[in-house]
Scaffold this active site. Sequence first.
Site, mmCIF file in Angstrom:
data_model
loop_
_atom_site.group_PDB
_atom_site.id
_atom_site.type_symbol
_atom_site.label_atom_id
_atom_site.label_comp_id
_atom_site.label_asym_id
_atom_site.label_seq_id
_atom_site.Cartn_x
_atom_site.Cartn_y
_atom_site.Cartn_z
ATOM 1 N N HIS A 289 122.592 15.569 7.900
ATOM 2 C CA HIS A 289 122.114 16.312 6.738
ATOM 3 C C HIS A 289 122.748 17.705 6.769
ATOM 4 O O HIS A 289 122.074 18.715 6.975
ATOM 5 C CB HIS A 289 120.590 16.399 6.755
ATOM 6 N N HIS B 98 125.422 33.426 10.493
ATOM 7 C CA HIS B 98 125.565 34.520 11.459
ATOM 8 C C HIS B 98 126.805 35.368 11.188
ATOM 9 O O HIS B 98 126.786 36.582 11.442
ATOM 10 C CB HIS B 98 125.634 33.956 12.881
ATOM 11 N N ASP C 61 117.461 30.231 11.990
ATOM 12 C CA ASP C 61 117.320 30.401 13.437
ATOM 13 C C ASP C 61 115.936 29.983 13.926
ATOM 14 O O ASP C 61 115.794 29.393 15.006
ATOM 15 C CB ASP C 61 117.560 31.864 13.834
ATOM 16 N N ASN D 69 123.311 12.274 4.147
ATOM 17 C CA ASN D 69 122.506 12.776 3.046
ATOM 18 C C ASN D 69 123.392 13.507 2.052
ATOM 19 O O ASN D 69 124.080 14.462 2.411
ATOM 20 C CB ASN D 69 121.440 13.751 3.546
ATOM 21 N N GLN E 105 116.817 22.935 8.205
ATOM 22 C CA GLN E 105 115.880 23.640 7.335
ATOM 23 C C GLN E 105 114.523 23.890 7.975
ATOM 24 O O GLN E 105 113.782 24.765 7.516
ATOM 25 C CB GLN E 105 115.702 22.860 6.030
ATOM 26 N N TYR F 23 116.302 14.750 -8.670
ATOM 27 C CA TYR F 23 115.525 15.920 -9.041
ATOM 28 C C TYR F 23 115.511 16.211 -10.538
ATOM 29 O O TYR F 23 114.501 16.625 -11.082
ATOM 30 C CB TYR F 23 116.076 17.159 -8.319
ATOM 31 N N ASN G 37 118.424 10.538 -3.864
ATOM 32 C CA ASN G 37 117.782 11.834 -4.018
ATOM 33 C C ASN G 37 117.865 12.206 -5.490
ATOM 34 O O ASN G 37 118.962 12.305 -6.052
ATOM 35 C CB ASN G 37 118.482 12.898 -3.178
#
Length: 505
Positions: free
Chosen positions: A142, A59, A72, A186, A39, A331, A329
């Site tokens: 991850h 891609h 990228d 992760n 990321q 949220y 994690n």
Amino acid sequence: MKLLIAIGFCLAGCCALSTKQQRRFPDDFLFGTATASYQIEGAWNADDKGENIWDHMTHTKPHVIKDQSNGDIAADTYHNYKRDVEMMRELGLDAYRFSLSWSRILPDGFSNRVSKAGVTFYNNYIDEMLKYGITPMITLYHWDLPQKLQELGGFANPLFSDWFEDYARVVFEHFGDRVKYWITFNEPREICFEGYDTTTKAPQLNATGVGAYLCAKSLVLAHAKAFHAYRNDFAPSQGGQCGITISVNWFGAKTDTEEDQFAAELYRQGEWGLYAEPIFSEQGGFPKELSERVAQKSLEQGYPRSRMPEFTEEERAFVRGSADFFGVNHYTAKLVSADGGDYIVPSLSDDVGATVSVPDDWPVSASSWLIQAPDSILNALTHLKEKYNSPAFYITENGWSSPPDSDLLDDDRIRYYRAALESALDAIDAGVNLKGYMAWSLMDNFEWNSGYTERFGLYQVDFEDPARSRTPRKSAFVYKQIVKSRVIDHEYEPDSMTMTIDEGH
């Protein structure tokens, strides 16, 4: 002395910290931020780095990304890592959680060839953090599997756990003298359910009703192999800890009926119990009720055996207890009912057979899945504490998204963080052994299938600028004050938007 770093303009209505008595996080509580390699790093083919499954998917099938973008370049941390650490210093962080790119370290996926350039990059990144007293917390995986390993079956290959242990050993050997916090995987659910049972994450296998379960067993075995390798061969000299991070959003029953209560439990088992139960429960193995449901449905659907593989007694014992801490994690939350739904047959969703909803008055973010729910961290962590005999916890991700055109005055993110941290304090007051909190995210990044249409950063990244300049949002100043004071002051307003590095950090 202060070092002036960013831009400066004043906000109206500035006020000092409230003097009223407030709850305080412990001095040894680790405050940090979190990111992931694909990321933020960019440099997707720099030096001898190999292709990973996100490189390959973006891609070859760019249409699956909302804005047809890719990672990228992303935030170009590969060339901007010193600025990243400078931002950590500006915030006064205790720790920084980031992940390694498997294919940057092992270009072919296998451990016979180790990239000197990849190892050098991560050595420089780690050393830059340690230079300023910032504790690195590293995630081995991850979501960015080397494409060559995916072509051999990825997590569905029974040899995957050996490949992962080999990779982990290379990492421990190169970085373990300085890194004391290790996370193997992760968010297993997002790897296995979204990547193997559906098409919402790479590699988009869409092997509904089978892929998630094969992947889950392979993943927890790989985790256990890496854990035992570290525990037996590295921890005695390096002195660190190794755990796993699982996404644990809260799923409570919509009503008090027995049917909804059972539906909520089954839903939790499908969401995170598949991965937590083998490691953290006393009995080990996959969750009992979900295992029975899948076995029953498999027979009804004409399969000769359950679509969910079993653990041998040796495997069950090997995996059980294989974690020094439980990374969470968190949220959001949803309410679960037993109404059933119209799902693909077979699929994990059909196996669980429940529906979810959220009240209309819960605040919504720029992400369709992310809604601010009351007491969700408290509910999730106290549930895990009781279910798994009070392990040590770290909140390894928690954050809020905004649209790409939002400005620096992100009061919605501040509201979310303050509420989440209050809920974390409630959990500590309830006896949860919570030892740290990593805000997601340090900076804006490539948000997977949403591309750059959702922004999670404390720092805004200008993706139109070749230098990928980073500018602190208002939330960065509020988080900095929380880290420094160890309290949540709901009246605090920064007196400027000029970020400085406090002397001595």
